[in-house]
Design a protein around this motif. Structure first.
Motif, PDB file in Angstrom:
ATOM      1  N   PRO A  40       0.817  -1.221   0.000  1.00  0.00           N
ATOM      2  CA  PRO A  40       0.000   0.000   0.000  1.00  0.00           C
ATOM      3  C   PRO A  40       0.851   1.272   0.000  1.00  0.00           C
ATOM      4  O   PRO A  40       0.571   2.214  -0.720  1.00  0.00           O
ATOM      5  N   LEU A  41       1.910   1.280   0.810  1.00  0.00           N
ATOM      6  CA  LEU A  41       2.820   2.421   0.900  1.00  0.00           C
ATOM      7  C   LEU A  41       4.161   1.861   1.341  1.00  0.00           C
ATOM      8  O   LEU A  41       4.282   1.336   2.450  1.00  0.00           O
ATOM      9  N   CYS A  42       5.164   1.923   0.482  1.00  0.00           N
ATOM     10  CA  CYS A  42       6.457   1.308   0.791  1.00  0.00           C
ATOM     11  C   CYS A  42       7.133   2.036   1.955  1.00  0.00           C
ATOM     12  O   CYS A  42       6.773   3.169   2.299  1.00  0.00           O
ATOM     13  N   ASP A  43       8.104   1.390   2.555  1.00  0.00           N
ATOM     14  CA  ASP A  43       8.798   1.954   3.714  1.00  0.00           C
ATOM     15  C   ASP A  43       9.463   3.287   3.391  1.00  0.00           C
ATOM     16  O   ASP A  43       9.437   4.217   4.201  1.00  0.00           O
ATOM     17  N   ALA A  44      10.059   3.396   2.205  1.00  0.00           N
ATOM     18  CA  ALA A  44      10.740   4.641   1.840  1.00  0.00           C
ATOM     19  C   ALA A  44       9.753   5.806   1.734  1.00  0.00           C
ATOM     20  O   ALA A  44      10.024   6.907   2.212  1.00  0.00           O
ATOM     21  N   CYS A  45       8.601   5.562   1.129  1.00  0.00           N
ATOM     22  CA  CYS A  45       7.595   6.628   0.991  1.00  0.00           C
ATOM     23  C   CYS A  45       6.901   6.902   2.324  1.00  0.00           C
ATOM     24  O   CYS A  45       6.549   8.047   2.622  1.00  0.00           O
ATOM     25  N   ARG A  46       6.696   5.872   3.124  1.00  0.00           N
ATOM     26  CA  ARG A  46       6.085   6.038   4.447  1.00  0.00           C
ATOM     27  C   ARG A  46       6.994   6.865   5.360  1.00  0.00           C
ATOM     28  O   ARG A  46       6.517   7.587   6.232  1.00  0.00           O
ATOM     29  N   ALA A  47       8.299   6.786   5.142  1.00  0.00           N
ATOM     30  CA  ALA A  47       9.249   7.520   5.983  1.00  0.00           C
ATOM     31  C   ALA A  47       8.965   9.021   5.990  1.00  0.00           C
ATOM     32  O   ALA A  47       9.207   9.698   6.994  1.00  0.00           O
ATOM     33  N   GLY A  48       8.426   9.544   4.892  1.00  0.00           N
ATOM     34  CA  GLY A  48       8.090  10.963   4.831  1.00  0.00           C
ATOM     35  C   GLY A  48       6.983  11.366   5.789  1.00  0.00           C
ATOM     36  O   GLY A  48       6.789  12.545   6.059  1.00  0.00           O
ATOM     37  N   LEU A  49       6.271  10.383   6.320  1.00  0.00           N
ATOM     38  CA  LEU A  49       5.177  10.655   7.265  1.00  0.00           C
ATOM     39  C   LEU A  49       5.575  10.386   8.712  1.00  0.00           C
ATOM     40  O   LEU A  49       4.764  10.554   9.608  1.00  0.00           O
ATOM     41  N   LEU A  50       6.790   9.952   8.955  1.00  0.00           N
ATOM     42  CA  LEU A  50       7.165   9.509  10.290  1.00  0.00           C
ATOM     43  C   LEU A  50       8.004  10.502  11.074  1.00  0.00           C
ATOM     44  O   LEU A  50       8.428  10.212  12.181  1.00  0.00           O
ATOM     45  N   ALA A  51       8.248  11.675  10.511  1.00  0.00           N
ATOM     46  CA  ALA A  51       8.997  12.698  11.242  1.00  0.00           C
ATOM     47  C   ALA A  51       8.127  13.240  12.374  1.00  0.00           C
ATOM     48  O   ALA A  51       6.900  13.235  12.278  1.00  0.00           O
ATOM     49  N   PRO A  52       8.760  13.704  13.437  1.00  0.00           N
ATOM     50  CA  PRO A  52       7.956  14.314  14.505  1.00  0.00           C
ATOM     51  C   PRO A  52       7.250  15.568  13.983  1.00  0.00           C
ATOM     52  O   PRO A  52       7.761  16.240  13.084  1.00  0.00           O
ATOM     53  N   PRO A  53       6.082  15.880  14.534  1.00  0.00           N
ATOM     54  CA  PRO A  53       5.382  17.100  14.100  1.00  0.00           C
ATOM     55  C   PRO A  53       6.257  18.332  14.333  1.00  0.00           C
ATOM     56  O   PRO A  53       6.996  18.402  15.315  1.00  0.00           O
TER      57      PRO A  53
END
Length: 162
Positions: A40-53
């Protein structure tokens, strides 16, 4: 009063989920960010959503009038590249499988910012109010996506004691 047979009914959701799974077998999904297959969303692309707010008030100056000063405003990602592709795929291209990913990101971000909100509101209750979608948009998208995000944010705040 409804008959319980509409898109929000439990049986309909189960059927829809089963059909979506069958569809993935017949037509494998691609990551909306990079095109990788069967994810659904690869780890590399998901990484862009995992930064702290991060605080972004300077990018939302019109909100200053609400509290007669800067309203604390956060973002978890820049709306570009794989993040934008994932949001557009989820919101406008029927990729409901991305909903849990995006809801999880928002729930976690809300939990992280809860202490700052608690201090900014002097302990007063914080309300999460989604901007309502039109009935047509909800039908086209298969549900109230914005409401689901608001619920995720509320769960994150509640889980952090807000």
């Amino acid at each position: 009063m409804g008959t319980g047979a509409g898109p929000g009914a439990p049986g309909f959701r189960v059927l829809r989920g089963a059909l979506e799974e069958l569809g993935r077998v017949l037509v494998p999904q691609q990551c909306p960010g990079c095109g990788a297959w069967d994810v659904p969303l690869c780890d590399a692309c998901r990484a862009g959503l995992l930064a702290p707010p991060r605080r972004v008030e300077r990018h939302a100056p019109r909100l200053d009038d609400v509290l007669h000063g800067p309203l604390p405003t956060w973002a978890v990602a820049t709306y570009a590249g794989p993040v934008q592709a994932a949001v557009v795929a989820w919101k406008d291209r029927g990729r409901g499988d991305l909903g849990p990913v995006l809801q999880g990101v928002l729930r976690s971000a809300a939990s992280t910012v809860a202490p700052v909100l608690l201090a900014a509101t002097a302990g007063q209750e914080v309300l999460v109010v989604p901007v309502p979608s039109t009935a047509g948009a909800r039908r086209r998208r298969g549900g109230d996506l914005v409401g689901a995000l608001a619920m995720a944010a509320a769960r994150g705040l509640r889980g952090a004691g807000q």
